[in-house]
Design an enzyme around this catalytic site. Structure first.
Site, short mmCIF file in Angstrom:
data_model
loop_
_atom_site.label_atom_id
_atom_site.label_comp_id
_atom_site.label_asym_id
_atom_site.label_seq_id
_atom_site.Cartn_x
_atom_site.Cartn_y
_atom_site.Cartn_z
N LYS A 178 1.00 -1.21 0.15
CA LYS A 178 -0.14 -0.01 -0.01
C LYS A 178 1.05 1.22 -0.11
CE LYS A 178 -1.82 3.00 1.98
NZ LYS A 178 -1.65 4.37 1.51
N GLU A 253 9.06 1.21 11.37
CA GLU A 253 10.32 2.06 10.87
C GLU A 253 9.76 3.49 11.07
OE1 GLU A 253 13.35 1.23 10.46
OE2 GLU A 253 13.30 -0.92 9.48
N CYS A 287 13.83 10.02 7.33
CA CYS A 287 13.45 9.67 8.80
C CYS A 287 14.79 9.65 9.63
CB CYS A 287 13.18 8.32 8.78
SG CYS A 287 14.03 7.19 7.81
N GLU A 386 10.32 16.02 15.44
CA GLU A 386 10.90 15.99 14.05
C GLU A 386 10.17 16.87 13.07
OE1 GLU A 386 9.13 12.25 11.90
OE2 GLU A 386 11.18 11.90 11.26
P1 NAD Z 1 2.21 8.45 7.61
O1 NAD Z 1 2.21 7.62 9.06
O2 NAD Z 1 1.15 9.51 7.70
O3 NAD Z 1 2.04 7.58 6.34
C1 NAD Z 1 2.75 6.33 5.96
C2 NAD Z 1 1.93 5.19 5.27
O4 NAD Z 1 0.86 4.89 6.19
C3 NAD Z 1 0.99 5.94 4.20
O5 NAD Z 1 1.15 4.82 3.21
C4 NAD Z 1 -0.10 6.09 4.54
O6 NAD Z 1 -1.25 6.09 3.53
C5 NAD Z 1 -0.25 4.90 5.58
N1 NAD Z 1 -1.52 5.30 6.81
C6 NAD Z 1 -1.76 6.61 7.29
N2 NAD Z 1 -2.88 6.25 7.98
C7 NAD Z 1 -2.95 4.99 8.15
C8 NAD Z 1 -3.89 4.10 8.88
N3 NAD Z 1 -4.73 4.63 9.98
N4 NAD Z 1 -3.63 2.89 8.89
C9 NAD Z 1 -3.07 2.24 8.09
N5 NAD Z 1 -2.00 2.87 7.12
C10 NAD Z 1 -2.19 4.40 7.17
O7 NAD Z 1 3.59 8.94 7.38
P2 NAD Z 1 4.12 10.14 6.46
O8 NAD Z 1 3.76 11.54 6.75
O9 NAD Z 1 3.88 9.74 5.12
O10 NAD Z 1 5.94 9.72 6.43
C11 NAD Z 1 6.64 10.43 7.12
C12 NAD Z 1 7.04 9.87 8.54
O11 NAD Z 1 7.67 8.60 8.21
C13 NAD Z 1 8.09 10.56 9.28
O12 NAD Z 1 7.70 10.48 10.65
C14 NAD Z 1 9.14 9.83 8.96
O13 NAD Z 1 10.27 9.88 9.82
C15 NAD Z 1 8.74 8.55 8.73
N6 NAD Z 1 9.50 7.57 7.96
C16 NAD Z 1 10.57 6.74 8.47
C17 NAD Z 1 11.51 5.72 7.92
C18 NAD Z 1 12.18 4.80 8.57
O14 NAD Z 1 12.76 3.80 7.96
N7 NAD Z 1 12.41 4.85 10.00
C19 NAD Z 1 11.70 6.17 6.47
C20 NAD Z 1 10.82 7.11 5.99
C21 NAD Z 1 9.79 7.88 6.73
#
Ligand code: NAD
Length: 484
Positions: A178, A253, A287, A386
């Site tokens: 997804k 992650e 991240c 962050e």
């Molecule tokens: P997000 O959590 O909003 O979204 C990530 C994914 O989760 C998307 O595909 C989104 O559609 C899905 N999602 C959102 N709500 C959901 C729910 N209720 N149930 C299931 N899935 C859901 O994150 P973002 O804003 O897209 O990304 C930024 C964040 O990701 C930052 O905090 C960043 O640090 C983190 N990140 C971490 C890593 C790592 O490897 N540790 C890598 C990249 C990004």
């Protein structure tokens, strides 16, 4: 709308492309100019259910029949196709994520390398024979979990798909991916590549859609046996709760507030490019961005002056112009970052330097000026939270103990960098930093296919990348045979 060379409005389930079952689509915007780029499918719970069923069918059929070596060969074929299409993937990522072309190209090369690494490793993961009671032979097997869920964010789609889907396929799982609703063109291109490589139908299924619809349906689906989630802390905890109801393991992650720590004895010339690049790469939406720079007081002014000079030379502009920094992903993300910059101003933080935007920048793009703030106290919100934008704070410290206390003093624990020539200190710091990865005299924001990666505290748990991911994407079975 014709900038995307395929129909982006479809889901990929069981080897077939079709519209989402609800018939609705979602808009994608080009972050460089804010204009409509394409439409994607608004996949829903029915699509997720169909994808999980297709994955189960693949496991019971052609995909499940392959040997580990055959799975590996398919991954190597996908790797070669990704490399052959790296320019086109980089262009798509520039349009979709706002990533400067060379950074998108580096992501495509990393995706190819993940597929190469996991393709080569697929038939090299084995169990052990165990000394046990007299008259028994006991051994372990590593088996796939079954259907694995992969919920990924928009910031590094290709790299995150490579490290999670690549490892899961290598171990013989069937995946439901997804991608994020803000950017998912490279995920759709990846499905086309898998199909082209001859990956059996249903081994990889891709369902774009909203997090709270398609994402939530996937995380809670009873047919899913492992969930890999990369994203925010808030959503990560929802995913873990959903998976817990099915007693399913998760890899989280999550975010970070990663420090690079510069001691007075460091090779400053070597450190400088890493200090800035790891903060502004992908416009700070990384991240493992080095968003905190801790500098020993004796060299504080020197380091700030050098970083400030680099900031002033940064070129910020549209992704296709391939400059140092592109736009943020969305107007919402820009609002968040601007909110932090307003907070910095309101609380009297000193701006050491700000990069300029290029003069002919498209008015509708989601740009912010990369900003270096120094000095900042360790407890300030900008040094704790962050930001996910091109903003770095520089914090002075006196001595090793204070450096450690500051470095470990946030809710996160993803990555840390240490710059020092003192060998004993290198080891002490590496042991005492509370995080998942430590880089000494270098720093890899997002890099290192071979290096296990993941966090502690609010940065998550479980490890991806390297060999470790292969253990995470498999279940250990112990067999004891009584023979006399
Ligand atoms: P997000 O959590 O909003 O979204 C990530 C994914 O989760 C998307 O595909 C989104 O559609 C899905 N999602 C959102 N709500 C959901 C729910 N209720 N149930 C299931 N899935 C859901 O994150 P973002 O804003 O897209 O990304 C930024 C964040 O990701 C930052 O905090 C960043 O640090 C983190 N990140 C971490 C890593 C790592 O490897 N540790 C890598 C990249 C990004």
């Amino acid at each position: 709308m014709n900038q995307v060379p395929f129909d982006s409005t479809q889901v990929f389930i069981g080897g077939h492309w079709r519209a989402g079952s609800g018939g609705e689509t979602l808009p994608l915007f080009n972050p460089s100019d804010g204009r409509l780029l394409a439409q994607i499918a608004r996949g829903n719970a029915a699509d997720i259910d169909a994808a999980v069923n297709a994955a189960q069918t693949a496991l019971a059929g052609a995909w499940g029949q392959l040997s580990a070596a055959e799975r590996g060969r398919l991954l190597l074929k996908m790797s070669a196709l990704v490399l052959a299409q790296a320019d086109e993937l980089a262009r798509l990522e520039a349009l979709d994520v706002g990533k400067p072309v060379k950074q998108g190209h580096a992501d495509a090369v990393a995706l190819a390398r993940y597929l190469e690494f996991y393709g080569g490793a697929a038939d090299k993961v084995h169990g052990e024979t165990l000394p046990f009671a007299q008259g028994y032979t006991a051994f372990t097997l590593r088996e796939p979990h079954g259907v694995t869920a992969h919920i990924v964010p928009w910031n590094y789609p290709m790299q995150i798909i490579g490290r999670s889907v690549g490892a899961a396929l290598a171990m013989g799982n069937a995946c439901v991916l997804k991608p994020a609703e803000e950017a998912c063109l490279s995920a759709l291109a990846f499905a086309r590549i898998a199909d082209q490589a001859g990956l059996p139908a249903g081994a990889l299924n891709v369902v774009p859609g909203l997090g709270e619809e398609a994402g939530a349906a996937l995380a809670s689906h009873p047919g899913v046996r492992h969930v890999s989630f990369t994203g925010s802390v808030g959503v990560g905890t929802l995913i873990q709760s959903a998976a817990a109801r099915n007693a399913v393991p998760v890899t989280l992650e999550l975010g970070g507030k990663s420090p690079q720590i510069v001691f007075a004895d460091a090779d400053l010339e070597a450190a400088l490019p890493f200090l800035v690049r790891a903060g502004i790469q992908n416009a700070g939406q990384t991240c493992s961005a080095a968003s905190r720079i801790l500098v020993e007081r004796a060299v504080f002014d020197t380091v700030v002056a050098q970083m400030a000079a680099t900031y002033r030379s940064l070129r910020v502009g549209p992704a296709l112009s391939d400059l140092d920094v592109g736009p943020l992903i969305s107007a919402r993300q820009r609002e968040i970052v601007e909110g932090y910059l307003a907070l910095a101003q309101g609380s009297g933080l000193q701006v050491a330097a700000q990069a300029a935007l290029t003069p002919d920048i498209p008015a509708g793009g989601f740009y912010v000026r990369p900003t270096l703030l120094a000095p900042v106290t360790p407890g300030h919100r900008l040094a704790q939270e962050e930001i996910f934008g091109p903003v770095q704070v520089v914090i002075p410290f006196d001595g090793e103990a204070e450096a450690l206390a500051i470095a470990n003093g946030t809710a996160y624990g993803l990555v840390a960098g240490v710059w020092t020539r003192d060998g004993g200190r290198q080891l002490r710091m590496a042991r005492r930093l509370h995080c998942g990865q430590v880089f000494i005299n270098n720093y890899g924001a997002g890099g290192g296919i071979e290096l296990p990666f993941g966090g502690v505290k609010h940065s998550g748990h479980g490890r991806e990348k390297g060999f470790e991911a292969l253990y995470g994407f498999s279940a250990l079975k112990t067999i004891a045979i009584k023979h006399d």
